[in-house]
Enzyme design. Structure first.
Site, PDB file in Angstrom:
ATOM      1  N   CYS A 139     -12.238   5.392 -20.497  1.00 34.31           N
ATOM      2  CA  CYS A 139     -13.421   4.616 -20.889  1.00 34.31           C
ATOM      3  C   CYS A 139     -13.028   3.191 -21.269  1.00 34.31           C
ATOM      4  O   CYS A 139     -12.547   2.940 -22.382  1.00 34.31           O
ATOM      5  CB  CYS A 139     -14.133   5.292 -22.063  1.00 34.31           C
ATOM      6  SG  CYS A 139     -15.619   4.424 -22.610  1.00 34.31           S
ATOM      7  N   CYS A 142     -15.010   1.780 -24.216  1.00 31.30           N
ATOM      8  CA  CYS A 142     -14.558   2.286 -25.518  1.00 31.30           C
ATOM      9  C   CYS A 142     -13.267   1.617 -25.973  1.00 31.30           C
ATOM     10  O   CYS A 142     -13.106   1.289 -27.152  1.00 31.30           O
ATOM     11  CB  CYS A 142     -14.320   3.795 -25.444  1.00 31.30           C
ATOM     12  SG  CYS A 142     -15.681   4.760 -24.756  1.00 31.30           S
ATOM     13  N   ASP A 143     -12.324   1.452 -25.051  1.00 28.27           N
ATOM     14  CA  ASP A 143     -10.954   1.140 -25.440  1.00 28.27           C
ATOM     15  C   ASP A 143     -10.419  -0.208 -24.950  1.00 28.27           C
ATOM     16  O   ASP A 143      -9.330  -0.612 -25.360  1.00 28.27           O
ATOM     17  CB  ASP A 143     -10.012   2.238 -24.926  1.00 28.27           C
ATOM     18  CG  ASP A 143     -10.350   3.600 -25.512  1.00 28.27           C
ATOM     19  OD1 ASP A 143     -10.818   3.639 -26.669  1.00 28.27           O
ATOM     20  OD2 ASP A 143     -10.162   4.611 -24.821  1.00 28.27           O
TER      21      ASP A 143
END
Length: 313
Positions: A139, A142-143
């Site tokens: 992701c 997300c990261d």
């Protein structure tokens, strides 16, 4: 030994990620005394995430497993019951609904919320599994923030891979797209956008055969399928974007699923069966974020509560 008698709950929630546990919090506060069949292991995709910095309310960030522990404790505080088990079979053709949770028992439910999520596809390399959450991610949204100024690699050739690679150029010094075929599967517009980005390099007809690093990703070893050459790319992160599989196998032939296996819904959370609702990545294959899953869990619980109220009138 006599068979165990089924227990009966007004509401059963299947899944214990952000969607399922948010649904449990709302349902428990509405005095529906929900049962959560959590799955094994419990907690959803955030259990594989180290630092979470984009969930509201945690300005210093929080570990994924710690966040899910807090979700679960909050749901339990209001009276949610938990079974750490998998649902093996369901009967939604009669009411109350019936769910078989194996050795944990069978439960009858007046309403059900499905929040089983979707699982990222991985490369099935031992080194990749060892370094998940330590530089290996599925992701970018997300990261990606954690990799400012670093060289990164993205595996995949579809729309998701193009979107991930393009997004990561906001943070990375370089992004290398690695795809096992010479031609990409992405739509023309997304491919054109990625190819026009000067920060994206390409390794086509190539495969990642190893992820390097002891405690963090330090590089990937790439095999060129045309020449047989093996190249080591020094990267600080590997993003695997080869798709997701919804956890809906047990619902095949029972619920209306789309061609990829995701639950079809209408009016946001309602499924093809009255009294059965869905929340989170089990049907949302677009956003796939903890906060959006939590929001959908809230909606599913409110819809289920309203539906149950009408049934009792």
């Amino acid at each position: 030994m006599a068979a165990q008698e089924p227990v009966h709950h007004r509401l059963v929630i299947v899944g214990s990620g952000p969607a399922g546990l948010t649904a449990a919090i709302y349902a428990a506060r509405a005095e529906l005394a929900p049962l959560v069949i959590a799955g094994v292991p419990a907690g959803g995709q955030l259990m594989l995430t180290s630092d979470v910095e984009n969930y509201p309310g945690f300005p210093e960030g929080i570990l994924g497993p710690e966040l899910m522990d807090k979700f679960r404790a909050q749901a339990a505080r209001f009276g949610t019951t938990f079974w750490d088990a998998h649902v093996r079979a369901v009967r939604f053709d009669r009411h109350p609904f019936e769910l078989d949770a194996g050795s944990s028992g069978t439960v009858l439910a007046d309403a059900v919320i499905l929040a089983t999520g979707a699982n990222a596809r991985w490369l099935d390399l031992p080194s990749e599994q060892r370094l998940r959450g330590k530089g290996v991610s599925a992701c970018a949204t997300c990261d990606g923030f954690f990799f400012k100024g670093q060289a990164l690699a993205v595996v995949g050739g579809g729309d998701s891979a193009m979107e991930e690679a393009t997004f990561l150029t906001k943070f990375a010094s370089r992004v290398t797209v690695i795809h096992r075929r010479q031609e990409l599967r992405a739509s023309r517009i997304l491919e054109a956008r990625a190819r026009a980005n000067p920060k994206i390099d390409w390794r086509l007809s190539s495969e990642v055969v190893d992820v390097l690093g002891a405690d963090r990703v330090e590089g990937v070893r790439v095999h060129d399928d045309r020449t047989g050459a093996v190249e080591t790319l020094p990267v600080g992160g590997l993003f695997v974007a080869i798709g997701h599989d919804p956890a809906t196998e047990v619902f095949r032939g029972v619920l209306d699923l789309d061609e990829r296996g995701y639950v079809r819904t209408h009016e946001i959370t309602r499924t093809s069966i009255e009294g059965v609702f869905a929340a989170g990545d089990v049907y949302d294959h677009r956003y796939r974020q903890a906060v959006s899953a939590a929001g959908l869990g809230c909606m599913a619980a409110l819809d289920a509560e309203k539906w149950l109220t009408h049934q009792s009138e």
